[in-house]
Design an enzyme around this catalytic site. Structure first.
Site, PDB file in Angstrom:
ATOM      1  CB  SER A  95      -0.931   0.019   1.205  1.00  0.00           C
ATOM      2  OG  SER A  95      -2.035  -0.796   0.955  1.00  0.00           O
ATOM      3  CE  LYS A 138      -3.767   0.820  -1.404  1.00  0.00           C
ATOM      4  NZ  LYS A 138      -4.400   0.274  -0.210  1.00  0.00           N
ATOM      5  CE1 TYR A 171      -4.121  -0.943  -4.922  1.00  0.00           C
ATOM      6  CE2 TYR A 171      -4.893  -3.213  -4.894  1.00  0.00           C
ATOM      7  CZ  TYR A 171      -4.536  -2.061  -4.225  1.00  0.00           C
ATOM      8  OH  TYR A 171      -4.565  -2.019  -2.850  1.00  0.00           O
ATOM      9  CE1 TYR A 222      -5.029   1.776   4.013  1.00  0.00           C
ATOM     10  CE2 TYR A 222      -3.321   0.670   5.249  1.00  0.00           C
ATOM     11  CZ  TYR A 222      -3.856   1.082   4.057  1.00  0.00           C
ATOM     12  OH  TYR A 222      -3.195   0.800   2.903  1.00  0.00           O
ATOM     13  CB  VAL A 272      -0.422  -6.000   4.058  1.00  0.00           C
ATOM     14  CG1 VAL A 272      -1.746  -5.518   4.529  1.00  0.00           C
ATOM     15  CG2 VAL A 272      -0.340  -6.156   2.580  1.00  0.00           C
TER      16      VAL A 272
HETATM   17  O1  DON Z   1      -4.847  -4.311  -1.726  1.00  0.00           O
HETATM   18  C1  DON Z   1      -4.173  -5.161  -1.152  1.00  0.00           C
HETATM   19  O2  DON Z   1      -4.711  -6.099  -0.637  1.00  0.00           O
HETATM   20  C2  DON Z   1      -2.660  -5.056  -1.001  1.00  0.00           C
HETATM   21  N1  DON Z   1      -1.961  -5.407  -2.156  1.00  0.00           N
HETATM   22  C3  DON Z   1      -2.227  -3.747  -0.460  1.00  0.00           C
HETATM   23  C4  DON Z   1      -2.836  -3.582   0.875  1.00  0.00           C
HETATM   24  C5  DON Z   1      -1.990  -2.963   1.893  1.00  0.00           C
HETATM   25  O3  DON Z   1      -0.774  -2.916   1.875  1.00  0.00           O
HETATM   26  C6  DON Z   1      -2.764  -2.465   3.029  1.00  0.00           C
HETATM   27  N2  DON Z   1      -1.873  -2.135   4.120  1.00  0.00           N
HETATM   28  N3  DON Z   1      -1.795  -1.977   5.168  1.00  0.00           N
END
Ligand code: DON
Length: 331
Positions: free
Chosen positions: A77, A80, A204, A256, A274
């Site tokens: 993320s 982003k 994405y 978040y 994540v």
């Molecule tokens: O959208 C997703 O599931 C992941 N590739 C990115 C999510 C993410 O890193 C959220 N983070 N805390």
């Protein structure tokens, strides 16, 4: 913390600072036993929960690194922030903001509920999945590779190399991300997407699967701390207005539904992913006391054991400690 005039760039003071950071990393290492490594993307479970590392890069060039600094991990993320920046450069800030709002959701990063129950006209912000997928749909190009070219070019300009795509993580995410497909279909139904759904999701998932290190995160953060300008060449890599907007989003939405707490207890813009990475941005601060990194710095942290919100537990505690010790808060 320190009395008198200190020149932080001497070897002695740098070593002294290094010892402190080493102690803090050792201390917070115990928190890596808490939380869990992300498992909803199966391959991310292979990360070592015990890992914890930090890299700090000052606008003045000073560098402190400690813990597990060499481990590559996917940007997830954190991407982003940078696809938002690229969309603003390619499409213009007002166009981008007419399509995605700048409001925190107070909900999970992959929530669909808020979009539907609050009858919004556009996704809440570019740092939750719905907003990020919409931003990705706005990137120029008719293949995932062309859409990501601007993102790669930005990373290359800042890092001095083109970070690789981790194809295994991409495939694992592509095969498992039912929720992101659901978000994508909802965005499609609402007319938010500017490119075809499959292409948008492929792009994405690929942007999330780019592999970096905490040194890269520190450098990305340092450029944002310096409002988008490379301090060694004075080149404007990111327009100042866009860099500032990115920092506002990081502060209000970057962690978040823990963004409020992070602002209260750490007090600097940051963005998590994540896989356990966090990029944090400490802008220059004018204080009358002597503290390290007064000119501002970028900080990269890696600690793959996450809390319920998807943020690195040990990483946040370490950042909080350093921010308090060095009075990094922007408030
Ligand atoms: O959208 C997703 O599931 C992941 N590739 C990115 C999510 C993410 O890193 C959220 N983070 N805390």
């Amino acid at each position: 913390m320190v009395q008198g005039i200190v020149n932080w760039n001497t070897q002695t003071t740098q070593k002294w600072l290094q010892n402190y950071v080493d102690d803090w990393v050792n201390f917070y290492q115990k928190n890596t036993n808490e939380g869990e490594v992300a498992s909803y993307i199966p391959i991310l479970q292979e990360a070592n929960q015990q890992h914890l590392g930090i890299s700090i890069l000052g606008i003045n060039g000073m560098e402190i690194r400690s813990g597990n600094v060499e481990i590559p991990f996917t940007i997830q993320s954190i991407s982003k922030v940078f696809t938002f920046i690229v969309a603003c450069i390619q499409r213009g800030v007002s166009y981008v903001l007419s399509k995605v709002d700048v409001e925190p959701t107070g909900g999970a990063f992959n929530s669909i509920m808020h979009l539907e129950t609050r009858q919004v006209k556009k996704p809440f912000n570019p740092l939750v999945n719905a907003g990020a997928i919409t931003i990705t749909s706005m990137l120029i190009g008719d293949t995932a590779e062309r859409k990501l070219e601007g993102f790669y070019q930005l990373l290359e300009k800042i890092l001095g190399y083109r970070p690789p795509l981790n194809i295994d993580v991409y495939q694992s995410e592509n095969e498992s991300s039912v929720r992101n497909r659901a978000i994508g279909y909802y965005l499609l139904e609402m007319g938010y997407l500017e490119s075809e759904l499959d292409l948008t999701l492929e792009t994405y998932f690929k942007q999330c699967s780019i592999e970096i290190t905490i040194d890269d995160l520190a450098r990305l953060g340092m450029i944002l701390a310096n409002d988008g300008e490379d301090p060694s060449t004075q080149e404007e890599i990111i327009p100042r207005q866009v860099a500032r907007l990115a920092k506002v989003l990081m502060l209000t939405c970057g962690m978040y539904d823990a963004s409020g707490k992070f602002a209260a207890y750490v007090g600097i813009p940051a963005k998590s992913g994540v896989s356990g990475g966090i990029v944090a941005v400490a802008p220059p601060r004018a204080r009358d006391h002597q503290l390290p990194f007064l000119d501002g710095c970028g900080i990269g942290v890696y600690g793959p054991a996450l809390d319920k919100q998807g943020n690195s537990i040990a990483g946040i505690r370490l950042l909080r400690h350093i921010a308090n010790q060095w009075d990094l808060s922007i408030f």
